[in-house]
Design a protein around this motif. Structure first.
Motif, PDB file in Angstrom:
ATOM      1  N   LEU A  39      10.096  -7.643  -6.868  1.00 41.65           N
ATOM      2  CA  LEU A  39       8.738  -8.388  -6.642  1.00 41.65           C
ATOM      3  C   LEU A  39       8.798  -9.044  -7.388  1.00 41.65           C
ATOM      4  O   LEU A  39       9.224  -9.045  -8.733  1.00 41.65           O
ATOM      5  CB  LEU A  39       7.908  -6.821  -6.910  1.00 41.65           C
ATOM      6  N   PRO A  40       8.190 -10.420  -7.850  1.00 38.91           N
ATOM      7  CA  PRO A  40       7.803 -11.282  -8.257  1.00 38.91           C
ATOM      8  C   PRO A  40       7.102 -10.649  -9.351  1.00 38.91           C
ATOM      9  O   PRO A  40       6.196 -10.191  -9.210  1.00 38.91           O
ATOM     10  CB  PRO A  40       6.998 -12.501  -7.143  1.00 38.91           C
ATOM     11  N   GLY A  41       7.404 -11.384 -10.750  1.00 41.07           N
ATOM     12  CA  GLY A  41       6.061 -11.117 -11.926  1.00 41.07           C
ATOM     13  C   GLY A  41       4.941 -11.625 -11.402  1.00 41.07           C
ATOM     14  O   GLY A  41       4.861 -12.862 -11.057  1.00 41.07           O
ATOM     15  N   ALA A  71       1.110  -5.218  -6.482  1.00 39.66           N
ATOM     16  CA  ALA A  71       2.180  -5.949  -5.721  1.00 39.66           C
ATOM     17  C   ALA A  71       1.569  -7.555  -6.037  1.00 39.66           C
ATOM     18  O   ALA A  71       2.492  -8.558  -5.365  1.00 39.66           O
ATOM     19  CB  ALA A  71       2.826  -5.639  -5.193  1.00 39.66           C
ATOM     20  N   GLY A  72      -0.090  -7.816  -6.083  1.00 39.00           N
ATOM     21  CA  GLY A  72       0.012  -8.625  -6.145  1.00 39.00           C
ATOM     22  C   GLY A  72      -0.910  -9.887  -5.269  1.00 39.00           C
ATOM     23  O   GLY A  72      -0.865 -11.266  -4.865  1.00 39.00           O
ATOM     24  N   MET A  73      -0.681  -9.161  -3.978  1.00 38.45           N
ATOM     25  CA  MET A  73      -0.890  -9.788  -2.548  1.00 38.45           C
ATOM     26  C   MET A  73      -2.736  -9.005  -2.511  1.00 38.45           C
ATOM     27  O   MET A  73      -2.270  -8.464  -0.744  1.00 38.45           O
ATOM     28  CB  MET A  73       0.460  -9.251  -1.427  1.00 38.45           C
ATOM     29  N   PRO A  74      -3.632  -8.712  -2.612  1.00 41.76           N
ATOM     30  CA  PRO A  74      -4.711  -8.353  -2.161  1.00 41.76           C
ATOM     31  C   PRO A  74      -5.235  -9.219  -1.607  1.00 41.76           C
ATOM     32  O   PRO A  74      -6.325  -8.883  -0.175  1.00 41.76           O
ATOM     33  CB  PRO A  74      -5.946  -8.991  -3.321  1.00 41.76           C
ATOM     34  N   ALA A  87       5.295  -8.285   3.734  1.00 43.87           N
ATOM     35  CA  ALA A  87       6.512  -9.310   3.242  1.00 43.87           C
ATOM     36  C   ALA A  87       7.202 -10.093   4.425  1.00 43.87           C
ATOM     37  O   ALA A  87       6.822 -11.090   4.576  1.00 43.87           O
ATOM     38  CB  ALA A  87       7.408  -8.530   2.426  1.00 43.87           C
ATOM     39  N   LYS A  88       6.949  -9.407   5.879  1.00 41.87           N
ATOM     40  CA  LYS A  88       7.436  -9.940   7.331  1.00 41.87           C
ATOM     41  C   LYS A  88       5.805 -10.136   8.231  1.00 41.87           C
ATOM     42  O   LYS A  88       6.691 -11.585   8.141  1.00 41.87           O
ATOM     43  CB  LYS A  88       7.672  -8.619   8.300  1.00 41.87           C
ATOM     44  N   ARG A  89       5.375  -9.503   7.865  1.00 40.08           N
ATOM     45  CA  ARG A  89       4.155  -9.901   8.828  1.00 40.08           C
ATOM     46  C   ARG A  89       2.181 -10.733   7.770  1.00 40.08           C
ATOM     47  O   ARG A  89       1.445  -9.919   7.822  1.00 40.08           O
ATOM     48  CB  ARG A  89       3.143  -9.063   9.853  1.00 40.08           C
ATOM     49  N   PRO A  90       2.455 -11.376   6.451  1.00 40.23           N
ATOM     50  CA  PRO A  90       1.283 -11.430   5.748  1.00 40.23           C
ATOM     51  C   PRO A  90       0.440 -11.936   6.374  1.00 40.23           C
ATOM     52  O   PRO A  90      -0.937 -11.790   6.356  1.00 40.23           O
ATOM     53  CB  PRO A  90       2.187 -12.643   4.623  1.00 40.23           C
ATOM     54  N   GLU A  91      -0.244 -12.747   7.632  1.00 41.75           N
ATOM     55  CA  GLU A  91      -0.142 -13.801   8.081  1.00 41.75           C
ATOM     56  C   GLU A  91      -1.374 -12.436   9.232  1.00 41.75           C
ATOM     57  O   GLU A  91      -2.800 -12.062   9.541  1.00 41.75           O
ATOM     58  CB  GLU A  91      -0.154 -14.487   9.524  1.00 41.75           C
ATOM     59  N   THR A  92      -0.377 -11.336   9.975  1.00 34.95           N
ATOM     60  CA  THR A  92      -1.088 -10.716  11.248  1.00 34.95           C
ATOM     61  C   THR A  92      -2.246  -9.003  10.200  1.00 34.95           C
ATOM     62  O   THR A  92      -3.228  -8.830  10.835  1.00 34.95           O
ATOM     63  CB  THR A  92      -0.326 -10.219  12.367  1.00 34.95           C
ATOM     64  N   GLY A  93      -1.772  -9.127   9.487  1.00 33.41           N
ATOM     65  CA  GLY A  93      -1.842  -8.124   8.211  1.00 33.41           C
ATOM     66  C   GLY A  93      -1.186  -7.059   8.617  1.00 33.41           C
ATOM     67  O   GLY A  93      -0.826  -6.398  10.210  1.00 33.41           O
ATOM     68  N   VAL A 103       5.386   0.180  -9.251  1.00 36.28           N
ATOM     69  CA  VAL A 103       4.934  -2.063  -8.993  1.00 36.28           C
ATOM     70  C   VAL A 103       5.798  -2.320 -10.313  1.00 36.28           C
ATOM     71  O   VAL A 103       6.442  -2.516 -10.491  1.00 36.28           O
ATOM     72  CB  VAL A 103       3.463  -2.026  -8.866  1.00 36.28           C
ATOM     73  N   ALA A 104       6.132  -2.091 -11.724  1.00 35.71           N
ATOM     74  CA  ALA A 104       5.547  -2.682 -13.040  1.00 35.71           C
ATOM     75  C   ALA A 104       7.893  -2.261 -12.714  1.00 35.71           C
ATOM     76  O   ALA A 104       8.159  -2.735 -12.602  1.00 35.71           O
ATOM     77  CB  ALA A 104       5.254  -1.876 -13.841  1.00 35.71           C
ATOM     78  N   GLU A 105       7.543  -0.977 -12.234  1.00 38.01           N
ATOM     79  CA  GLU A 105       9.751  -0.990 -12.063  1.00 38.01           C
ATOM     80  C   GLU A 105      10.823  -1.687 -11.211  1.00 38.01           C
ATOM     81  O   GLU A 105      11.312  -2.497 -11.450  1.00 38.01           O
ATOM     82  CB  GLU A 105       9.856   0.875 -11.473  1.00 38.01           C
ATOM     83  N   LEU A 106       9.320  -1.590 -10.038  1.00 38.31           N
ATOM     84  CA  LEU A 106      10.520  -2.632  -8.789  1.00 38.31           C
ATOM     85  C   LEU A 106       9.849  -4.684  -9.650  1.00 38.31           C
ATOM     86  O   LEU A 106      11.566  -5.077  -9.213  1.00 38.31           O
ATOM     87  CB  LEU A 106       9.419  -2.743  -7.859  1.00 38.31           C
TER      88      LEU A 106
END
Ligand SMILES: NC(=O)c1ccc[n+]([C@@H]2O[C@H](COP(=O)([O-])OP(=O)(O)OC[C@H]3O[C@@H](n4cnc5c(N)ncnc54)[C@H](OP(=O)(O)O)[C@@H]3O)[C@@H](O)[C@H]2O)c1
Length: 289
Positions: A287-289, A227-230, A167-173, A278-281
């Protein structure tokens, strides 16, 4: 059954109290309510309750702090385990004590079963091993449950760190070690097997983890995919590129041989554990659905 959970404020303790609450009369005690290193205090609290089972989830779990502060590690993980067991014995209760794959060296070429030779490579593992031995000596009706790579909704864990970093560094990986292998274990699935163990008559040593094994890198990839961030890149690195005070076992996967023999090895795969987490979060709005 009347059950007391010690260390009930921790990641596993919280999910265990929830899991047992449907079936038993459960009292969860946090560190501030019941310090496992204080035998007198434990007895004063637990003796009047006529408890049938005590589950000890209390431990010093910061592996690197254990390396720096071995007195703390042994006080909680060895002496505290002994005191919990001595309290159970004195109260006529069974004890279920939680331990770790870190009692093994991690250099075997296959998963470890319950009767394999131990050989911890860090202070945390050595202190937990000392705790296991103390438990079996102090309490006639004791079970030790070794588990591995725990994560759940509450508290700090590897998946939480990965989600926060993503979440903090989506660009740098991210960079994640690829040379440590184990079985990520979802605390809700472990809690369900602990609940089963409470009803099972044979005390002893049990390995409980989600099924299958993977590297930390594969675990992180699977998590971000679920979590939908592949799209976030995760570079595989070596443990030597990420030096930490305490050495980690390279491959300390647990074989659940005692559960196999009991006909009770029905743990879901580690991937199913990640999906359920992930479903619990998502259900909790974390976490966004
Ligand atoms: N996390 C893992 O990856 C992992 C892997 C294998 C095995 N395990 C084992 O699983 C068990 C549960 O760990 P966890 O992951 O739930 O860790 P956790 O979140 O750190 O929970 C441990 C709990 O023990 C409490 N505690 C510490 N000292 C205590 C004391 N003197 N008296 C009573 N309680 C005390 C802590 O309270 P404070 O937070 O207030 O200090 C914390 O609530 C432990 O036995 C651990 O060794 C964990």
């Amino acid at each position: 059954m009347r059950v007391v959970v010690l260390g009930a404020g921790g990641m596993l303790g919280r999910d265990l109290v929830t899991c047992l609450a449907d079936r038993h009369e459960v009292l969860g005690l946090t560190r501030s309510e019941a310090d496992i290193t204080d035998l007198g205090g434990l007895l004063r609290l637990i003796e009047p309750l006529r408890t049938e089972v005590i589950v000890n989830c209390g431990a010093a779990t910061d592996v690197d702090r254990c390396e720096r502060e071995p007195d703390w590690a042994y006080r909680v993980n060895a002496w505290g385990a002994w005191a919990a067991a001595a309290a159970a014995e004195q109260c006529g209760a069974r004890l279920v004590h939680v331990s770790t794959d870190f009692v093994f060296s991690g250099d075997a070429d296959r998963p470890y079963h319950e009767w394999d030779t131990t050989g911890p490579v860090n202070v945390y593992g050595a202190s937990k091993l000392a705790g296991e031995l103390a438990v079996f000596r102090a309490c006639r009706r004791a079970s030790v449950v070794r588990t591995q790579w725990l994560y759940g909704r509450h508290g700090r864990s590897f998946p939480r760190a990965i989600l926060n970093a993503a979440a903090k560094r989506p660009e740098t990986g991210l960079k994640v070690v690829a040379d440590q292998v184990g079985s990520p274990t979802y605390t809700v699935h472990l809690a369900e097997k602990l609940a089963w163990l409470l009803e099972w008559p044979a005390d002893g040593l049990y390995h409980v983890s989600n099924a299958g094994e993977c590297s930390r890198h594969a675990w992180a990839c699977r998590l971000l995919q679920a979590a939908g961030m592949p799209e976030i890149s995760i570079a595989p690195i070596a443990s030597s590129d990420w030096p930490l005070p305490a050495r980690r076992p390279a491959r300390s996967t647990l074989r659940r041989y005692a559960l196999e023999l009991a006909g009770a090895d029905d743990l879901l795969s580690w991937e199913a554990g990640v999906d359920a987490f992930v479903a619990e979060l998502r259900a909790a709005g974390e976490l966004p659905g």
